[in-house]
Design a protein around this motif. Structure first.
Motif, mmCIF file in Angstrom:
data_model
loop_
_atom_site.group_PDB
_atom_site.id
_atom_site.type_symbol
_atom_site.label_atom_id
_atom_site.label_comp_id
_atom_site.label_asym_id
_atom_site.label_seq_id
_atom_site.Cartn_x
_atom_site.Cartn_y
_atom_site.Cartn_z
ATOM 1 N N TRP A 178 0.457 17.588 -2.964
ATOM 2 C CA TRP A 178 0.873 16.905 -1.740
ATOM 3 C C TRP A 178 -0.310 16.810 -0.782
ATOM 4 O O TRP A 178 -1.073 17.773 -0.619
ATOM 5 C CB TRP A 178 1.998 17.676 -1.061
ATOM 6 C CG TRP A 178 3.290 17.604 -1.795
ATOM 7 C CD1 TRP A 178 3.746 18.470 -2.741
ATOM 8 C CD2 TRP A 178 4.304 16.618 -1.642
ATOM 9 N NE1 TRP A 178 4.971 18.079 -3.191
ATOM 10 C CE2 TRP A 178 5.341 16.945 -2.539
ATOM 11 C CE3 TRP A 178 4.455 15.487 -0.841
ATOM 12 C CZ2 TRP A 178 6.505 16.175 -2.653
ATOM 13 C CZ3 TRP A 178 5.602 14.735 -0.944
ATOM 14 C CH2 TRP A 178 6.612 15.076 -1.843
ATOM 15 N N TYR A 179 -0.429 15.649 -0.178
ATOM 16 C CA TYR A 179 -1.370 15.419 0.900
ATOM 17 C C TYR A 179 -0.545 15.029 2.130
ATOM 18 O O TYR A 179 0.622 14.672 2.023
ATOM 19 C CB TYR A 179 -2.328 14.276 0.552
ATOM 20 C CG TYR A 179 -3.365 14.627 -0.485
ATOM 21 C CD1 TYR A 179 -3.025 14.812 -1.820
ATOM 22 C CD2 TYR A 179 -4.702 14.758 -0.135
ATOM 23 C CE1 TYR A 179 -3.980 15.143 -2.769
ATOM 24 C CE2 TYR A 179 -5.671 15.070 -1.080
ATOM 25 C CZ TYR A 179 -5.298 15.265 -2.387
ATOM 26 O OH TYR A 179 -6.253 15.579 -3.320
ATOM 27 N N ARG A 180 -1.170 15.080 3.293
ATOM 28 C CA ARG A 180 -0.486 14.623 4.498
ATOM 29 C C ARG A 180 -1.471 13.910 5.416
ATOM 30 O O ARG A 180 -2.680 14.161 5.375
ATOM 31 C CB ARG A 180 0.184 15.787 5.231
ATOM 32 C CG ARG A 180 -0.780 16.804 5.841
ATOM 33 C CD ARG A 180 0.000 17.990 6.410
ATOM 34 N NE ARG A 180 -0.882 18.981 7.017
ATOM 35 C CZ ARG A 180 -0.465 20.160 7.463
ATOM 36 N NH1 ARG A 180 0.826 20.502 7.377
ATOM 37 N NH2 ARG A 180 -1.322 20.995 8.000
ATOM 38 N N GLN A 181 -0.907 13.026 6.222
ATOM 39 C CA GLN A 181 -1.723 12.275 7.171
ATOM 40 C C GLN A 181 -0.966 12.171 8.491
ATOM 41 O O GLN A 181 0.120 11.577 8.543
ATOM 42 C CB GLN A 181 -2.055 10.885 6.636
ATOM 43 C CG GLN A 181 -3.037 10.124 7.504
ATOM 44 C CD GLN A 181 -3.588 8.903 6.797
ATOM 45 O OE1 GLN A 181 -3.009 8.397 5.833
ATOM 46 N NE2 GLN A 181 -4.724 8.421 7.266
ATOM 47 N N ALA A 182 -1.548 12.753 9.509
ATOM 48 C CA ALA A 182 -0.995 12.673 10.859
ATOM 49 C C ALA A 182 -1.600 11.470 11.565
ATOM 50 O O ALA A 182 -2.688 10.999 11.194
ATOM 51 C CB ALA A 182 -1.303 13.956 11.622
ATOM 52 N N PRO A 183 -0.931 10.952 12.596
ATOM 53 C CA PRO A 183 -1.459 9.782 13.319
ATOM 54 C C PRO A 183 -2.870 10.030 13.845
ATOM 55 O O PRO A 183 -3.142 11.065 14.463
ATOM 56 C CB PRO A 183 -0.461 9.617 14.466
ATOM 57 C CG PRO A 183 0.806 10.201 13.954
ATOM 58 C CD PRO A 183 0.392 11.355 13.097
ATOM 59 N N GLY A 184 -3.760 9.108 13.554
ATOM 60 C CA GLY A 184 -5.125 9.207 14.032
ATOM 61 C C GLY A 184 -6.006 10.173 13.275
ATOM 62 O O GLY A 184 -7.162 10.395 13.663
ATOM 63 N N LYS A 185 -5.479 10.741 12.198
ATOM 64 C CA LYS A 185 -6.255 11.711 11.419
ATOM 65 C C LYS A 185 -6.399 11.243 9.977
ATOM 66 O O LYS A 185 -5.648 10.401 9.508
ATOM 67 C CB LYS A 185 -5.597 13.090 11.472
ATOM 68 C CG LYS A 185 -5.579 13.710 12.863
ATOM 69 C CD LYS A 185 -5.106 15.138 12.815
ATOM 70 C CE LYS A 185 -5.180 15.789 14.179
ATOM 71 N NZ LYS A 185 -4.736 17.216 14.135
ATOM 72 N N THR B 108 3.607 18.040 11.568
ATOM 73 C CA THR B 108 4.147 16.684 11.611
ATOM 74 C C THR B 108 3.147 15.696 11.014
ATOM 75 O O THR B 108 1.991 15.639 11.415
ATOM 76 C CB THR B 108 4.466 16.288 13.066
ATOM 77 O OG1 THR B 108 5.507 17.136 13.560
ATOM 78 C CG2 THR B 108 4.923 14.845 13.139
ATOM 79 N N ALA B 109 3.620 14.934 10.035
ATOM 80 C CA ALA B 109 2.759 13.981 9.336
ATOM 81 C C ALA B 109 3.587 13.228 8.299
ATOM 82 O O ALA B 109 4.746 13.582 8.035
ATOM 83 C CB ALA B 109 1.607 14.700 8.633
ATOM 84 N N VAL B 110 2.976 12.208 7.717
ATOM 85 C CA VAL B 110 3.538 11.590 6.517
ATOM 86 C C VAL B 110 2.972 12.356 5.320
ATOM 87 O O VAL B 110 1.755 12.530 5.219
ATOM 88 C CB VAL B 110 3.181 10.098 6.422
ATOM 89 C CG1 VAL B 110 3.747 9.514 5.119
ATOM 90 C CG2 VAL B 110 3.722 9.348 7.631
ATOM 91 N N TYR B 111 3.852 12.821 4.478
ATOM 92 C CA TYR B 111 3.454 13.598 3.308
ATOM 93 C C TYR B 111 3.491 12.707 2.069
ATOM 94 O O TYR B 111 4.491 12.034 1.800
ATOM 95 C CB TYR B 111 4.384 14.797 3.133
ATOM 96 C CG TYR B 111 4.096 15.906 4.121
ATOM 97 C CD1 TYR B 111 4.348 15.742 5.478
ATOM 98 C CD2 TYR B 111 3.547 17.115 3.701
ATOM 99 C CE1 TYR B 111 4.058 16.753 6.392
ATOM 100 C CE2 TYR B 111 3.260 18.131 4.603
ATOM 101 C CZ TYR B 111 3.516 17.943 5.952
ATOM 102 O OH TYR B 111 3.233 18.941 6.843
ATOM 103 N N TYR B 112 2.386 12.732 1.319
ATOM 104 C CA TYR B 112 2.242 11.886 0.133
ATOM 105 C C TYR B 112 2.121 12.746 -1.115
ATOM 106 O O TYR B 112 1.318 13.694 -1.158
ATOM 107 C CB TYR B 112 0.997 11.016 0.244
ATOM 108 C CG TYR B 112 1.029 10.009 1.356
ATOM 109 C CD1 TYR B 112 0.515 10.329 2.614
ATOM 110 C CD2 TYR B 112 1.563 8.739 1.161
ATOM 111 C CE1 TYR B 112 0.534 9.407 3.638
ATOM 112 C CE2 TYR B 112 1.590 7.813 2.186
ATOM 113 C CZ TYR B 112 1.076 8.160 3.420
ATOM 114 O OH TYR B 112 1.101 7.236 4.443
ATOM 115 N N CYS B 113 2.877 12.391 -2.133
ATOM 116 C CA CYS B 113 2.756 13.035 -3.433
ATOM 117 C C CYS B 113 1.603 12.394 -4.204
ATOM 118 O O CYS B 113 1.358 11.181 -4.088
ATOM 119 C CB CYS B 113 4.055 12.877 -4.206
ATOM 120 S SG CYS B 113 4.061 13.659 -5.829
ATOM 121 N N ASN B 114 0.915 13.209 -4.991
ATOM 122 C CA ASN B 114 -0.231 12.737 -5.767
ATOM 123 C C ASN B 114 -0.172 13.353 -7.153
ATOM 124 O O ASN B 114 0.187 14.527 -7.297
ATOM 125 C CB ASN B 114 -1.519 13.143 -5.037
ATOM 126 C CG ASN B 114 -2.759 12.844 -5.827
ATOM 127 O OD1 ASN B 114 -3.215 13.641 -6.638
ATOM 128 N ND2 ASN B 114 -3.327 11.670 -5.593
#
Length: 121
Positions: free
Chosen positions: A36-43, A90-96
């Motif tokens: 899992w990866y994650r991406q928060a706004p602006g990061k 808090t972020a969008v979490y992406y499966c990889n």
């Protein structure tokens, strides 16, 4: 083609828990690393946790002791148990996943569509 389908995101209060699931389907001979990866706004997108086929895990320092990654190889599914959640999670979490479609093929990298995790009171 390979699809990664994620589920389990949502809104939770600080200190709460969520469990994310990611199931791989399609042309799969074997899967190497899933994570899992994650991406928060602006990061930038960052690694949260990853697990090999032999169940060796790697965690980001910020989640060690709070998140647990596990894998069901029979179901081509990976689970991320997230406890003691904080607003900074808090972020969008992406499966990889690194997937090989055929016995003598190469591993290709695939991504899920992302699932939102919001930690807020």
């Amino acid at each position: 083609q390979v699809q990664l389908v994620e589920s389990g995101g949502g809104l939770v209060q600080p200190g709460g828990s969520l469990r994310l699931s990611c199931a791989a389907s399609g042309s799969i001979f074997s899967i190497n690393v899933m994570g899992w990866y994650r991406q928060a706004p602006g990061k930038e997108r960052e690694l949260v946790a990853a697990i090999t086929g032999g169940d060796s895990t790697n965690y980001a320092t910020s989640v060690k002791g709070r998140f647990t990654l596990s894998r069901d190889n029979a179901k081509n599914t990976v689970y991320l148990q997230m406890n003691s959640l904080k607003p900074k999670d808090t972020a969008v979490y992406y499966c990889n996943a690194d997937v090989r479609a055929y016995r003598y093929g190469y591993y290709n990298e695939y991504w899920g569509q992302g699932t939102q995790v919001t930690v807020s009171s």
